[in-house]
Design a protein around this motif. Structure first.
Motif, mmCIF file in Angstrom:
data_model
loop_
_atom_site.group_PDB
_atom_site.id
_atom_site.type_symbol
_atom_site.label_atom_id
_atom_site.label_comp_id
_atom_site.label_asym_id
_atom_site.label_seq_id
_atom_site.Cartn_x
_atom_site.Cartn_y
_atom_site.Cartn_z
ATOM 1 N N GLU A 1 -6.497 14.437 -5.287
ATOM 2 C CA GLU A 1 -6.265 12.992 -6.038
ATOM 3 C C GLU A 1 -7.854 12.534 -6.249
ATOM 4 O O GLU A 1 -8.078 11.944 -7.223
ATOM 5 C CB GLU A 1 -5.605 12.012 -5.220
ATOM 6 N N MET B 1 0.987 -1.252 -0.055
ATOM 7 C CA MET B 1 0.008 0.048 0.114
ATOM 8 C C MET B 1 1.017 1.151 0.014
ATOM 9 O O MET B 1 0.395 2.381 -0.213
ATOM 10 C CB MET B 1 -0.677 -0.053 1.160
ATOM 11 N N ASN B 2 2.187 1.036 0.345
ATOM 12 C CA ASN B 2 3.052 2.113 0.556
ATOM 13 C C ASN B 2 4.388 1.526 -0.031
ATOM 14 O O ASN B 2 4.696 0.480 -0.167
ATOM 15 C CB ASN B 2 3.298 2.474 2.026
ATOM 16 N N SER C 1 4.587 10.918 2.363
ATOM 17 C CA SER C 1 4.761 9.511 1.853
ATOM 18 C C SER C 1 3.136 8.909 1.348
ATOM 19 O O SER C 1 2.168 9.513 1.699
ATOM 20 C CB SER C 1 4.761 8.398 3.265
ATOM 21 N N TYR C 2 3.220 8.039 0.158
ATOM 22 C CA TYR C 2 2.067 7.808 -0.465
ATOM 23 C C TYR C 2 1.255 6.824 -0.110
ATOM 24 O O TYR C 2 2.126 5.784 -0.275
ATOM 25 C CB TYR C 2 2.347 7.851 -2.028
ATOM 26 N N ASP C 3 -0.073 6.716 0.121
ATOM 27 C CA ASP C 3 -0.752 5.586 0.373
ATOM 28 C C ASP C 3 -1.550 5.190 -0.760
ATOM 29 O O ASP C 3 -2.351 5.952 -1.312
ATOM 30 C CB ASP C 3 -1.588 5.902 1.572
ATOM 31 N N ARG C 4 -1.458 3.893 -0.999
ATOM 32 C CA ARG C 4 -2.043 3.575 -2.316
ATOM 33 C C ARG C 4 -3.529 3.350 -2.320
ATOM 34 O O ARG C 4 -4.045 2.319 -2.301
ATOM 35 C CB ARG C 4 -1.235 2.187 -3.025
ATOM 36 N N ARG C 5 -4.491 4.174 -1.865
ATOM 37 C CA ARG C 5 -5.800 4.321 -1.867
ATOM 38 C C ARG C 5 -6.272 5.629 -1.862
ATOM 39 O O ARG C 5 -5.406 6.509 -1.588
ATOM 40 C CB ARG C 5 -6.081 3.697 -0.637
ATOM 41 N N LEU C 6 -7.587 5.917 -2.286
ATOM 42 C CA LEU C 6 -8.279 7.107 -2.301
ATOM 43 C C LEU C 6 -8.717 7.338 -0.769
ATOM 44 O O LEU C 6 -9.094 6.400 -0.167
ATOM 45 C CB LEU C 6 -9.236 7.212 -3.097
ATOM 46 N N LYS D 1 -15.858 5.504 -7.905
ATOM 47 C CA LYS D 1 -16.190 4.433 -8.746
ATOM 48 C C LYS D 1 -17.410 5.005 -9.761
ATOM 49 O O LYS D 1 -18.402 4.657 -9.544
ATOM 50 C CB LYS D 1 -16.581 3.187 -8.015
ATOM 51 N N TRP E 1 -3.964 0.982 -10.094
ATOM 52 C CA TRP E 1 -3.750 2.329 -9.029
ATOM 53 C C TRP E 1 -4.967 2.759 -8.523
ATOM 54 O O TRP E 1 -6.145 2.169 -9.064
ATOM 55 C CB TRP E 1 -3.052 3.346 -9.944
ATOM 56 N N PRO E 2 -5.341 3.580 -7.483
ATOM 57 C CA PRO E 2 -6.514 3.791 -6.704
ATOM 58 C C PRO E 2 -7.511 4.472 -7.827
ATOM 59 O O PRO E 2 -8.657 4.456 -7.637
ATOM 60 C CB PRO E 2 -5.993 4.738 -5.582
ATOM 61 N N TRP F 1 5.488 -2.958 -6.671
ATOM 62 C CA TRP F 1 4.854 -1.726 -6.546
ATOM 63 C C TRP F 1 4.092 -1.342 -7.460
ATOM 64 O O TRP F 1 3.031 -0.711 -7.399
ATOM 65 C CB TRP F 1 5.945 -0.783 -6.067
ATOM 66 N N GLY F 2 4.274 -1.551 -8.737
ATOM 67 C CA GLY F 2 3.783 -1.038 -10.006
ATOM 68 C C GLY F 2 2.821 -2.103 -10.564
ATOM 69 O O GLY F 2 2.126 -2.031 -11.597
#
Lengths: 86, 213
Positions: free
Chosen positions: B70, A61-62, B3-8, B13, A79-80, A74-75
């Motif tokens: 975002e 997630m990070n 730091s980036y969290d991979r979620r909204l 949707k 993506w969200p 990671w990729g």
């Protein structure tokens, strides 16, 4: 396309993270509120545990949570902001 | 550091493309009351005070605004996904398409590119907090206007979430401003604002002269 399990766990992480964040903003202006501080400390382990399950099951997630020692994952997942992502 | 969290922060949707709506929603990315300006405003203003509480609040809200940027970008992206030329031709989106294809570019609904003149960092935290409260209200009004134009519940839902956050931020900035203004009676606060500096110096001289050693 992500599974129901992944979507549900992500939803849970979003909810706990939001509760933490909103409490953080409240504590910024009410730093002596013990009730809010208790709530904050109650939520933190819930998020930690859910994120750890998510990372081990569905991927990072990070960017400092890549578990694989053989490939850079990671990729790999959506993506969200992508419809098939979280 | 960030730091980036991979979620909204809140899920987006949107399964039905609507380029005309994208052209309206983009204003909350790069428009006069959009999330880009909001984030840059708070993150720039942090350095003008020694009040650690207020710095913390500006940091945390400025960071949340990046997440909102975002979300708005995700809405615009999904509203412009898988378009045919027939979907674009003759709509308000056609002019945007000429300049940016379906890339997400910070501009207002009227097509004016993002401008840092939409916000201030005045170096006076009390002045800045007044602007911040107004900014949250302006963004809330913009979301209200969008909500009146949106019919699709998939777009309506995340926009409603974003509107609600403006209200919470307004409340927190209001609390920060009150705590600050109440502190004016204390010696330290006069140092914060240049407007008080002369008074502060005179007051210090007065205090010094009235000492009996």
């Amino acid at each position: 396309m992500m599974s129901i399990e992944q979507y549900q766990l992500m939803q849970y992480i979003n909810q706990v993270s939001f509760a933490i964040h909103d409490t953080v903003l409240y504590l910024d202006t009410h730093p002596k509120d013990e009730c809010a501080l208790d709530y904050y400390h109650k939520l933190i382990p819930l998020k930690k545990q859910a994120v750890s399950v998510y990372v081990n099951t569905f991927g990072p997630m990070n960017a400092d949570q890549v578990n694989s020692k053989t490939s850079w994952t990671w990729g790999e997942n959506p993506w969200p902001w992508e419809l098939e992502g979280c | 550091m960030w730091s980036y969290d991979r979620r909204l922060q809140y899920p987006v949707k949107i399964t039905k493309a609507d380029p005309t709506m994208a052209k309206k929603v983009i204003s909350q990315f790069g428009g006069p009351d959009g999330e880009l300006g909001a984030s840059m405003r708070y993150l720039s203003q942090r350095y003008a005070t020694k009040n650690k509480k207020v710095i913390g609040l500006l940091t945390d809200i400025g960071t949340e605004e990046l997440g909102h940027m975002e979300m708005v970008s995700a809405i615009v992206h999904q509203l412009t996904s898988n378009l045919s030329m027939d979907d674009i031709e003759g709509t308000d989106f056609a002019a945007y398409y000429v300049d940016h294809t379906v890339g997400v570019y910070p501009e207002s609904a009227g097509g004016v590119p993002f401008n840092a003149l939409t916000f201030q960092s005045k170096g006076d935290i009390i002045t800045d907090l007044h602007e911040d409260m107004a900014a949250e209200q302006k963004a809330r009004t913009t979301y209200d206007n969008l909500l009146r134009l949106i019919k699709d519940p998939e777009i309506y839902d995340p926009i409603r979430f974003l509107r609600q956050r403006e209200i919470v931020h307004y409340q927190r900035f209001g609390e920060a401003k009150s705590s600050y203004v109440n502190k004016i009676a204390e010696d330290t606060c006069y140092e914060e604002s240049s407007a008080y500096t002369l008074f502060h110096i005179l007051w210090k001289i007065f205090l010094y002269k009235s000492r009996y050693y």
